[in-house]
Design a protein around this motif. Structure first.
Motif, PDB file in Angstrom:
ATOM      1  N   HIS A   1       0.825  -1.209   0.000  1.00 25.29           N
ATOM      2  CA  HIS A   1       0.000   0.000   0.000  1.00 25.29           C
ATOM      3  C   HIS A   1       0.859   1.260   0.000  1.00 25.29           C
ATOM      4  N   VAL A   2       1.867   1.306   0.853  1.00 24.83           N
ATOM      5  CA  VAL A   2       2.736   2.483   0.932  1.00 24.83           C
ATOM      6  C   VAL A   2       3.497   2.677  -0.381  1.00 24.83           C
ATOM      7  N   ALA A   3       3.964   1.570  -0.967  1.00 25.08           N
ATOM      8  CA  ALA A   3       4.705   1.658  -2.225  1.00 25.08           C
ATOM      9  C   ALA A   3       3.824   2.209  -3.345  1.00 25.08           C
TER      10      ALA A   3
ATOM     11  N   LEU B   1       6.962  -0.339  11.930  1.00 27.17           N
ATOM     12  CA  LEU B   1       6.953   1.063  11.509  1.00 27.17           C
ATOM     13  C   LEU B   1       8.211   1.418  10.732  1.00 27.17           C
ATOM     14  N   GLU B   2       9.345   0.891  11.145  1.00 28.83           N
ATOM     15  CA  GLU B   2      10.591   1.169  10.425  1.00 28.83           C
ATOM     16  C   GLU B   2      10.539   0.625   9.006  1.00 28.83           C
ATOM     17  N   VAL B   3       9.983  -0.580   8.849  1.00 29.40           N
ATOM     18  CA  VAL B   3       9.886  -1.176   7.517  1.00 29.40           C
ATOM     19  C   VAL B   3       9.033  -0.288   6.610  1.00 29.40           C
ATOM     20  N   GLN B   4       7.925   0.234   7.144  1.00 27.11           N
ATOM     21  CA  GLN B   4       7.049   1.074   6.324  1.00 27.11           C
ATOM     22  C   GLN B   4       7.706   2.414   5.999  1.00 27.11           C
ATOM     23  N   LEU B   5       8.446   2.957   6.953  1.00 24.69           N
ATOM     24  CA  LEU B   5       9.190   4.188   6.676  1.00 24.69           C
ATOM     25  C   LEU B   5      10.237   3.959   5.592  1.00 24.69           C
ATOM     26  N   LEU B   6      10.911   2.841   5.663  1.00 21.27           N
ATOM     27  CA  LEU B   6      11.906   2.523   4.646  1.00 21.27           C
ATOM     28  C   LEU B   6      11.265   2.400   3.276  1.00 21.27           C
ATOM     29  N   THR B   7      10.079   1.799   3.231  1.00 23.25           N
ATOM     30  CA  THR B   7       9.370   1.668   1.967  1.00 23.25           C
ATOM     31  C   THR B   7       9.068   3.043   1.378  1.00 23.25           C
ATOM     32  N   ALA B   8       8.628   3.957   2.229  1.00 17.63           N
ATOM     33  CA  ALA B   8       8.293   5.305   1.758  1.00 17.63           C
ATOM     34  C   ALA B   8       9.526   6.087   1.333  1.00 17.63           C
TER      35      ALA B   8
ATOM     36  N   PRO C   1       9.229  10.875   0.826  1.00 16.99           N
ATOM     37  CA  PRO C   1       7.882  10.373   0.525  1.00 16.99           C
ATOM     38  C   PRO C   1       7.015  11.446  -0.141  1.00 16.99           C
ATOM     39  N   THR C   2       6.095  11.006  -0.969  1.00 16.09           N
ATOM     40  CA  THR C   2       5.134  11.914  -1.575  1.00 16.09           C
ATOM     41  C   THR C   2       4.056  12.264  -0.548  1.00 16.09           C
ATOM     42  N   PRO C   3       3.235  13.283  -0.808  1.00 21.42           N
ATOM     43  CA  PRO C   3       2.147  13.621   0.119  1.00 21.42           C
ATOM     44  C   PRO C   3       1.226  12.438   0.416  1.00 21.42           C
ATOM     45  N   ASP C   4       0.905  11.639  -0.594  1.00 25.07           N
ATOM     46  CA  ASP C   4       0.035  10.481  -0.377  1.00 25.07           C
ATOM     47  C   ASP C   4       0.710   9.445   0.514  1.00 25.07           C
ATOM     48  N   GLN C   5       2.000   9.257   0.349  1.00 24.01           N
ATOM     49  CA  GLN C   5       2.719   8.325   1.199  1.00 24.01           C
ATOM     50  C   GLN C   5       2.774   8.835   2.638  1.00 24.01           C
TER      51      GLN C   5
ATOM     52  N   GLY D   1      18.423  11.206  -4.163  1.00 24.34           N
ATOM     53  CA  GLY D   1      17.152  11.521  -4.804  1.00 24.34           C
ATOM     54  C   GLY D   1      16.318  10.315  -5.132  1.00 24.34           C
ATOM     55  N   ARG D   2      15.053  10.574  -5.533  1.00 27.23           N
ATOM     56  CA  ARG D   2      14.147   9.494  -5.893  1.00 27.23           C
ATOM     57  C   ARG D   2      14.651   8.815  -7.151  1.00 27.23           C
ATOM     58  N   GLY D   3      14.429   7.507  -7.216  1.00 25.85           N
ATOM     59  CA  GLY D   3      14.826   6.747  -8.374  1.00 25.85           C
ATOM     60  C   GLY D   3      16.216   6.161  -8.266  1.00 25.85           C
ATOM     61  N   ARG D   4      16.881   6.360  -7.143  1.00 25.43           N
ATOM     62  CA  ARG D   4      18.217   5.777  -7.032  1.00 25.43           C
ATOM     63  C   ARG D   4      18.106   4.268  -6.976  1.00 25.43           C
TER      64      ARG D   4
END
Length: 273
Positions: free
Chosen positions: A67-69, A136-143, A149-153, A193-196
C-alpha cells in the motif's frame, strides 16, 4: 539506554546494508521499548498467542508495504527490491515468498483498508513494542527508499502512526534518524534523490563495520568492544525468543548477530595490522 539511543546505533548501520541493513537490529535490540508505545506489557506469550502474532505481523508487513509503495501512484524497482530484501531477511521459503508477494500486490489495491489492517495488527501486538517499532521502520523505509515520501505516502504513514498509537514526537525522532542515515548512505555511494538504485555500491568494508557497531573511526578499542558486547547482548536470539517474537523476526535477529560479529572482526583485524 532509551530506544532512541538504540535506534541511533542500529539505523546508522543501514548505511552499510543498503535499504534494509541494520534497521531491524535497532528495533529488535531494544526489546519491549519502555515508554515508546502505549499499552501495558504482556507476560510471555503462549504458543497459540505467538502463532497469532506471527501470522498477523507477517501478513500486515507485506500488505502495508504494498500500500505504501503504491500510494504515490506507481511501484518502483527500488520498492520491489526492498520487499524482496525483507523476504530474504525473514528467510522465507518458496511458498511463503509467493504468499508475501500476493499480500504485497493485495495491498496495492485502491480499496485496501489501511486503517482496519493496522487496527488488527495493534489488537494482537499490544505490549509488543519491539514488533511495532520494527513494523513502523519497515514502512518508513518503503516510503523513503526512492527518496522523500510523496504527500500520499505521508498520509498513509500518518494513518499507520495513529493506528499504532505511536506519539508524533517518537515518530519524528525515528523518521529523522532514517533521513540522516539515508543522507550518509547517499554520500558514501554517490546516490541521491528518488529513483536511485537499490543495488548501489556499498561504502568501504571498514566504514561499514564502524557504522554497524554505531561507532566512529576515532572510537577507542574499549569503546568498540563495549559497543560490540552491548549489541550482541541486545540481539541474542535466546533473549528475543523469551520476549515472544515471531519466527521471522527471530531470523532477522540471528542475521543481525552475524553482521555485528563480522563488523567487530573487521575492525579488530584492521587495527592489529
Amino acid at each position: 539506554m532509551g530506544w532512541v539511543g538504540t535506534a541511533v546505533g542500529g539505523a546508522i548501520g543501514l548505511v552499510v546494508g543498503g535499504p534494509v541493513g541494520a534497521v531491524f537490529g535497532a528495533a529488535l535490540g531494544q526489546g519491549v521499548d519502555r515508554g515508546w508505545i502505549g499499552g501495558a506489557r504482556r507476560p510471555a506469550l503462549t504458543g497459540a498467542q505467538r502463532a497469532r502474532v506471527q501470522a498477523r505481523f507477517f501478513e500486515t508487513t507485506f500488505l502495508v508495504m504494498g500500500h505504501v509503495a503504491k500510494a504515490d501512484g506507481r511501484v518502483s524497482e527500488a520498492e520491489v527490491a526492498l520487499a524482496r530484501s525483507v523476504m530474504d531477511r525473514m528467510s522465507l521459503g518458496p511458498d511463503q515468498r509467493r504468499v508475501a508477494i500476493d499480500l504485497f500486490n493485495k495491498g496495492k489495491s485502491p480499496d485496501f483498508d489501511l486503517a482496519g489492517t493496522i487496527a488488527a495488527l495493534k489488537a494482537v501486538c499490544t505490549g509488543q513494542g519491539t514488533l511495532i517499532h520494527l513494523f513502523l521502520e519497515v514502512q518508513l523505509l518503503t516510503a523513503y527508499v526512492d527518496g522523500a515520501p510523496t504527500p500520499d505516502q505521508r498520509r498513509a504513514l500518518e494513518t499507520i502512526r495513529r493506528g499504532l498509537n505511536v506519539s508524533a514526537f517518537a515518530y519524528r525522532q525515528l523518521e529523522n534518524l532514517l533521513v540522516l542515515q539515508q543522507r550518509m548512505y547517499a554520500g558514501a555511494t554517490g546516490q541521491a534523490g528518488r529513483g536511485r538504485s537499490s543495488t548501489a555500491t556499498r561504502p568501504p568494508p571498514l566504514a561499514s563495520a564502524y557504522a554497524t557497531l554505531g561507532v566512529g573511526p576515532k572510537a577507542s578499542d574499549a569503546e568498540i568492544k563495549k559497543a560490540y558486547r552491548r549489541l550482541m547482548s541486545q540481539h541474542h536470539p535466546d533473549k528475543l525468543m523469551a520476549k515472544g517474537l515471531p519466527e521471522e523476526a527471530m531470523r532477522m535477529a540471528s542475521q543481525k548477530t552475524q553482521e555485528i560479529r563480522r563488523a567487530y572482526e573487521t575492525i579488530t583485524e584492521a587495527r592489529a595490522a
